[in-house]
Design a protein around this motif. Structure first.
Motif, mmCIF file in Angstrom:
data_model
loop_
_atom_site.group_PDB
_atom_site.id
_atom_site.type_symbol
_atom_site.label_atom_id
_atom_site.label_comp_id
_atom_site.label_asym_id
_atom_site.label_seq_id
_atom_site.Cartn_x
_atom_site.Cartn_y
_atom_site.Cartn_z
ATOM 1 N N ALA A 20 46.073 -62.417 49.152
ATOM 2 C CA ALA A 20 46.302 -62.872 47.789
ATOM 3 C C ALA A 20 45.228 -63.877 47.382
ATOM 4 C CB ALA A 20 47.674 -63.531 47.657
ATOM 5 N N ALA A 21 44.838 -63.795 46.122
ATOM 6 C CA ALA A 21 43.990 -64.814 45.511
ATOM 7 C C ALA A 21 44.869 -65.782 44.735
ATOM 8 C CB ALA A 21 42.977 -64.171 44.573
ATOM 9 N N VAL A 22 44.491 -67.050 44.734
ATOM 10 C CA VAL A 22 45.199 -68.075 43.966
ATOM 11 C C VAL A 22 44.310 -68.494 42.802
ATOM 12 C CG1 VAL A 22 46.156 -70.406 44.008
ATOM 13 C CG2 VAL A 22 46.515 -68.868 45.955
ATOM 14 N N VAL A 23 44.869 -68.428 41.602
ATOM 15 C CA VAL A 23 44.117 -68.758 40.388
ATOM 16 C C VAL A 23 43.816 -70.260 40.363
ATOM 17 C CG1 VAL A 23 44.218 -68.812 37.857
ATOM 18 C CG2 VAL A 23 45.110 -66.826 39.116
ATOM 19 N N SER A 24 42.600 -70.616 39.951
ATOM 20 C CA SER A 24 42.160 -72.011 39.991
ATOM 21 C C SER A 24 42.331 -72.742 38.673
ATOM 22 C CB SER A 24 40.682 -72.082 40.396
ATOM 23 O OG SER A 24 39.874 -71.420 39.427
ATOM 24 N N ARG A 25 42.286 -72.014 37.555
ATOM 25 C CA ARG A 25 42.433 -72.677 36.268
ATOM 26 C C ARG A 25 42.932 -71.696 35.227
ATOM 27 N NH1 ARG A 25 37.314 -72.514 33.251
ATOM 28 N NH2 ARG A 25 35.686 -71.515 34.468
ATOM 29 N N ASP A 26 43.506 -72.240 34.177
ATOM 30 C CA ASP A 26 44.122 -71.426 33.141
ATOM 31 C C ASP A 26 43.071 -70.602 32.401
ATOM 32 O OD1 ASP A 26 46.161 -73.047 33.965
ATOM 33 O OD2 ASP A 26 46.526 -73.994 32.022
ATOM 34 N N GLY A 27 43.522 -69.442 31.923
ATOM 35 C CA GLY A 27 42.629 -68.623 31.117
ATOM 36 C C GLY A 27 43.346 -67.408 30.577
ATOM 37 N N ALA A 28 42.837 -66.863 29.486
ATOM 38 C CA ALA A 28 43.388 -65.660 28.877
ATOM 39 C C ALA A 28 42.260 -64.678 28.591
ATOM 40 C CB ALA A 28 44.133 -66.001 27.586
ATOM 41 N N SER A 29 42.549 -63.387 28.792
ATOM 42 C CA SER A 29 41.557 -62.329 28.569
ATOM 43 C C SER A 29 40.216 -62.687 29.196
ATOM 44 C CB SER A 29 41.412 -62.032 27.078
ATOM 45 O OG SER A 29 42.604 -61.456 26.571
ATOM 46 N N ILE A 30 40.280 -63.062 30.454
ATOM 47 C CA ILE A 30 39.080 -63.442 31.214
ATOM 48 C C ILE A 30 38.281 -62.182 31.543
ATOM 49 C CG2 ILE A 30 38.268 -64.555 33.324
ATOM 50 C CD1 ILE A 30 41.139 -65.895 33.381
ATOM 51 N N SER A 31 36.981 -62.233 31.397
ATOM 52 C CA SER A 31 36.148 -61.088 31.752
ATOM 53 C C SER A 31 35.927 -61.064 33.266
ATOM 54 C CB SER A 31 34.798 -61.168 31.040
ATOM 55 O OG SER A 31 33.998 -62.185 31.618
ATOM 56 N N PRO A 32 35.669 -59.890 33.839
ATOM 57 C CA PRO A 32 35.371 -59.843 35.277
ATOM 58 C C PRO A 32 34.197 -60.754 35.656
ATOM 59 C CG PRO A 32 35.813 -57.636 34.467
ATOM 60 C CD PRO A 32 35.763 -58.527 33.258
ATOM 61 N N ALA A 33 33.213 -60.875 34.772
ATOM 62 C CA ALA A 33 32.049 -61.717 35.074
ATOM 63 C C ALA A 33 32.413 -63.193 35.144
ATOM 64 C CB ALA A 33 30.969 -61.506 34.011
ATOM 65 N N GLN A 34 33.441 -63.590 34.403
ATOM 66 C CA GLN A 34 33.873 -64.988 34.404
ATOM 67 C C GLN A 34 34.932 -65.276 35.452
ATOM 68 O OE1 GLN A 34 35.305 -64.885 30.361
ATOM 69 N NE2 GLN A 34 33.545 -66.034 29.589
ATOM 70 N N ALA A 35 35.531 -64.241 36.000
ATOM 71 C CA ALA A 35 36.740 -64.404 36.806
ATOM 72 C C ALA A 35 36.504 -65.143 38.110
ATOM 73 C CB ALA A 35 37.370 -63.038 37.095
ATOM 74 N N ARG A 36 35.295 -65.074 38.664
ATOM 75 C CA ARG A 36 35.033 -65.754 39.933
ATOM 76 C C ARG A 36 35.329 -67.247 39.824
ATOM 77 N NH1 ARG A 36 31.593 -63.833 43.525
ATOM 78 N NH2 ARG A 36 32.604 -61.911 42.869
ATOM 79 N N ASP A 37 35.056 -67.822 38.662
ATOM 80 C CA ASP A 37 35.312 -69.248 38.451
ATOM 81 C C ASP A 37 36.800 -69.557 38.303
ATOM 82 O OD1 ASP A 37 32.605 -69.812 38.526
ATOM 83 O OD2 ASP A 37 32.354 -69.600 36.354
ATOM 84 N N HIS A 38 37.633 -68.526 38.250
ATOM 85 C CA HIS A 38 39.072 -68.707 38.108
ATOM 86 C C HIS A 38 39.813 -68.447 39.427
ATOM 87 C CE1 HIS A 38 39.443 -69.188 33.656
ATOM 88 N NE2 HIS A 38 38.244 -68.621 33.704
ATOM 89 N N ILE A 39 39.089 -68.340 40.523
ATOM 90 C CA ILE A 39 39.716 -68.132 41.834
ATOM 91 C C ILE A 39 39.510 -69.373 42.688
ATOM 92 C CG2 ILE A 39 39.745 -66.771 43.948
ATOM 93 C CD1 ILE A 39 38.907 -64.346 42.311
ATOM 94 N N PHE A 40 40.617 -69.988 43.069
ATOM 95 C CA PHE A 40 40.564 -71.194 43.909
ATOM 96 C C PHE A 40 40.358 -70.828 45.371
ATOM 97 C CE2 PHE A 40 42.386 -74.489 46.566
ATOM 98 C CZ PHE A 40 41.975 -75.673 45.964
ATOM 99 N N GLY A 41 41.107 -69.824 45.842
ATOM 100 C CA GLY A 41 41.021 -69.462 47.243
ATOM 101 C C GLY A 41 41.914 -68.278 47.566
#
Length: 322
Positions: free
Chosen positions: A135-156
Motif C-alpha cells: 500500500a501507498a500512503v498519501v502525503s498531502r491533500d489533492g483532487a484530480s491529481i495528474s499522474p505526473a504530479q502524483a509522486r509528490d503525493h506519496i509519503f511512503g
C-alpha cells in the motif's frame, strides 16, 4: 526512513526503526499527524529520534504504523485477475472493462491489525484467504491529481494483507455489490511505513517499483511476484483515486494482490481445486516484501455473531397493481 507505532509496557509509542531497534520520538505524535505535517518535517523528526535509546523490537507489539482515515484497495495485477476470475466468477478471460482504468473498492479503516497480531476467522466463514499487497500512503491533500504530479503525493509504502472471506465475498458479489463483509474484518498493515525516498532507487523508467514479494503458509512458499508487474503504477493509482474528488494525507491505497500465488483463490482458479486448502486456525501466514520488511500473522478461531434474519418479502407487485 521507517516509521513505526508500537505498544511497550502498556503504552502506545511512535518513532522510527533502525537496525538497533525502535527509537521513540522526543515528543509523541501519531504517524498520521506526522504524515499530515509533510515528508520534510517527518524526516527531521525521525532523524532526531534515531539518537534516542532503542527498544528491542522483540520486546514490543507492533501496531499498524498509521491509522488511515480511508482505505482504497485496487486490483492492479492482471495475473491475479485472471486466476481469481476463473475461481470466483468462472470467467475464462479478464473482464475487458478492467483494462480501461484501475478499479478499487473501499475497505474498513477500523479493521487494521499489526504485523504480528493474530487474525480471527470472521463469523460464518469457511473459506478464508490472504492477499499479498503493498500500500501507498498519501502525503498531502489533492483532487484530480495528474499522474505526473502524483509522486509528490506519496509519503511512503507498507505491506498490506487484505484478508478475505471468500465464501461471504462470493455470495455478496452475486448481488452486484461488494466486496463488503467478505473483506472488512481484518487488514494487516506493517511492519513499518517506509518513506518514498527510500524506494526511489527501485523505480523503473515507467514509474513502477521493482521489489520482490513472497508469501508462505506454515513455512511453505505459496506465492512470489514483483511489484513491477503491476499494470498501473502507484502514481496512476493516486491519479485515479483523486479523479473528480479528494484524497487526503494518510489515505491508504492498496496495490491489489500480487500474481503468481499472491492469494489462494488465484491458485484455486488455475488448478480447479481448493489446493492449497483454505486457511484454518493455527495456520501462520508470512509475507515479505523487499525493502519493506516482513509481517507474520497466525489465524485463530473467531467468535460467533448474532444471527440475522433473511429479507422480509413484500408483495410489491400486487401493491402496484392496486
Amino acid at each position: 526512513m521507517r516509521f513505526a507505532t508500537w505498544v511497550h509496557d502498556g503504552r502506545v509509542t511512535t518513532g522510527v526503526a533502525s537496525d538497533d531497534g525502535l527509537h521513540a520520538f522526543d515528543r509523541q505524535v501519531s504517524i498520521l499527524e506526522l504524515v499530515r505535517a509533510g515528508l520534510p518535517i517527518a524526516l527531521e523528526v525521525g532523524a532526531e529520534a534515531v539518537g534516542n535509546r532503542p527498544v528491542d523490537l522483540a520486546a514490543v507489539r507492533l501496531l499498524p504504523p498509521i491509522e488511515p482515515p480511508t482505505v482504497r484497495d485496487f486490483a492492479a495485477f492482471e495475473e491475479h485477475m485472471d486466476g481469481a476470475g476463473k475461481s470466483m466468477a468462472a470467467s475464462a478471460e479478464v473482464e475487458p472493462e478492467w483494462y480501461r482504468r484501475p478499479v478499487f473498492y473501499f475497505s474498513n479503516p477500523y479493521a487494521m491489525i499489526g504485523a504480528h497480531d493474530d487474525v480471527a476467522v470472521p463469523p460464518e466463514c469457511r473459506v478464508m484467504d490472504y492477499e499479498l499487497e503493498v500500500a501507498a500512503v498519501v502525503s498531502r491533500d489533492g483532487a484530480s491529481i495528474s499522474p505526473a504530479q502524483a509522486r509528490d503525493h506519496i509519503f511512503g509504502y507498507t505491506i498490506f494483507n487484505d484478508w478475505s472471506a471468500r465464501d461471504t465475498q462470493g455470495g455478496e458479489m452475486k448481488v452486484g455489490l461488494g466486496p463488503t463483509k467478505g473483506k472488512d474484518f481484518a487488514t494487516t498493515l506493517g511492519p513499518f511505513l517506509v518513506t518514498a525516498d527510500e524506494l526511489d532507487p527501485h523505480l523503473t523508467s515507467d514509474g513502477l517499483l521493482d521489489l520482490d514479494g513472497t508469501v508462505s503458509v506454515n513455512g511453505t512458499v505459496t506465492g512470489r511476484d514483483n511489484l513491477r508487474n503491476m499494470s498501473w503504477s502507484f502514481d496512476e493509482l493516486v491519479a485515479q483515486a483523486s479523479r473528480g474528488t479528494w484524497v487526503k494525507a494518510g489515505d491508504v491505497l492498496g496495490s491489489g494482490t500480487f500474481g503468481n500465488g499472491g492469494c489462494l483463490v488465484e491458485l484455486w482458479g488455475r488448478s480447479g481445486t481448493r489446493t492449497p486448502e483454505p486457511l484454518r486456525p493455527g495456520d501462520v501466514v508470512e509475507m515479505t516484501v523487499e525493502k519493506l520488511g516482513t509481517i507474520r500473522n497466525t489465524v485463530v478461531a473467531g467468535s460467533e455473531a448474532p444471527a440475522l434474519c433473511e429479507a422480509r418479502r413484500h408483495d410489491w407487485k400486487a401493491q402496484r397493481r392496486n
